[in-house]
Design an enzyme around this catalytic site. Structure first.
Site, PDB file in Angstrom:
ATOM      1  CB  THR A 237      -0.949   0.015   1.178  1.00 39.87           C
ATOM      2  OG1 THR A 237      -1.724  -1.059   1.025  1.00 39.87           O
ATOM      3  CG2 THR A 237      -1.914   1.223   1.299  1.00 39.87           C
ATOM      4  CB  CYS A 325      25.767   1.766   9.469  1.00 39.55           C
ATOM      5  SG  CYS A 325      24.724   2.682   8.538  1.00 39.55           S
TER       6      CYS A 325
END
Ligand code: PLP
Length: 387
Positions: A237, A325
């Protein structure tokens, strides 16, 4: 004490106009863009407007934009989708040794699935040399993926030249432009790339939304299967508020690009000059001029990046050591090691990435604070040679 955010390569604050554009799509205009009724149509129209805004920023046709859930997903989609589609033609992929993990780890995954990957070396400034690409291409090569600019050191690659070399051998070219779209001019036609990844949260848009540019005529296998969203290429969606935010961020970037670049460049040069005058025993990493306007990255001798970050944070400065990260891990950054930086020096890496809300006063205060922080840490450092 004022908090100063110097970590715009990790993420940026959402621009107030972006937030304003997004808000109605969480409330009164909440429709599913695939629904046929008026709520759905309103949402679908907003998504198509955003597609046009993104296309305008990078100079392509709106039909060449596929919305994704992040820059990481766009990278995964490009690499896995092309590898899967072209595996009967060849099993060789070429990338660079300094890619973001989104590309690097995808390549490692593809290696486990039977693909061969060549990781091109870079020079001391972090540049990939076109000759290296020429040498690496084989009859089995199906894709070359080299990042537009590096997230740690900011070096900007000669993408136009690299893409041309790949094309001479009939090979597709992808670039991870997550750090450049919205920061410097990015024109897919001028660069001559077939695929390009971008991410909204790096240029004052929301997190969790990105896009893959795919030149008309390029065929790819979808990564996510389900409904028919994004022309059957990316099911799920539609994230209407996120996409509207990406579109608005693209529109603002197009309008303000020159101004943003000049602002960042002025602060960057002030910071680099100030460091030359005030700090000893460090190196500027990355190319001196072919670098992102907002990037200042250095490696400081005898101390660790993490301790610098903590003391700077206590002084109100939010910076980074290597990429977000990798900070927290004690391994020196693969980018710095690939550039030939000594592993011990690489431990002392510090990245300052500037943005639209930073000021000359912020830079000047930082130039007062950093040398003191470094001095304090060096006094405790077991690595510092004693007289
Ligand atoms: N590629 C580069 C060069 C990046 O800097 C980043 C984010 O740090 C990504 C990919 C991943 O983008 P996202 O955070 O949207 O997944």
């Amino acid at each position: 004490m004022k908090s100063v955010y110097f970590d715009h390569a990790a993420t940026t604050p959402v621009h107030p106009e972006v937030l304003e554009a997004m808000l109605p799509y969480f409330s009164e205009q909440f429709g599913n863009a695939s629904s046929l009724h008026s709520y759905g149509q309103l949402a679908a129209r907003a998504v198509e407007e955003a597609r046009a805004q993104v296309a305008e920023l990078i100079n392509c046709d709106p039909r060449e934009i596929i919305f994704t859930g992040s820059g990481t997903e766009a990278d995964n989609f490009a690499l896995k989708g092309i590898a899967e589609k072209l595996k009967s033609r060849g099993n060789h992929i070429i990338t660079s040794s300094i890619e973001h993990h989104a590309v690097e780890m995808t390549c490692r995954y593809l290696e486990k699935r039977g693909f061969h990957v060549t990781y091109l070396p870079v020079d001391k400034d972090g540049l990939v040399h076109p000759e290296e690409l020429k040498k690496a291409l084989t009859d089995q090569t199906i894709l070359v993926s080299v990042m537009h600019a590096n997230n740690e050191v900011g070096t900007i690659q000669p993408i136009k030249e690299l893409a041309q070399i790949a094309h001479e051998r009939g090979v597709l070219f992808h670039t991870d432009a997550v750090q450049t779209v919205g920061s410097i001019p990015v024109d897919v036609k001028d660069l001559g790339v077939d695929l390009l990844s971008l991410s909204a949260h790096k240029f004052y848009g929301p997190k969790g939304v990105g896009a893959l540019y795919m030149r008309k005529g390029v065929a790819i296998e979808p990564l996510i299967h389900g409904g028919g969203q994004e022309r059957n290429l990316r099911a799920g969606t539609t994230n209407v508020p996120g996409i509207v935010g990406l579109g608005k961020a693209a529109e603002l970037a197009k309008k303000e690009l020159r101004e943003r670049m000049e602002h960042n460049l002025n602060l960057r040069e002030r910071l680099i000059k100030g460091l030359e005058e005030r700090l000893s025993d460090y190196v500027l990493t990355g190319h001196r001029t072919l670098r992102l306007p907002g990037n200042v990255s250095i490696c400081v001798q005898y101390i660790e990046g993490e301790s610098m970050l903590l003391l700077l944070s206590a002084e109100g400065f939010a910076c980074s050591s290597g990429s977000a990260c990798t900070s927290g891990s004690l391994e020196p950054s693969h980018v710095l090691l690939s550039m030939g930086i000594d592993p011990q020096l690489a431990q002392g890496s510090l990245r300052i990435t500037l943005g639209r809300e930073n000021t000359v006063e912020d830079v000047d205060r930082f130039l007062e604070v950093l040398p003191k922080v470094v001095e304090r840490l060096r006094e405790m450092s077991p690595f510092k040679p004693r007289k």
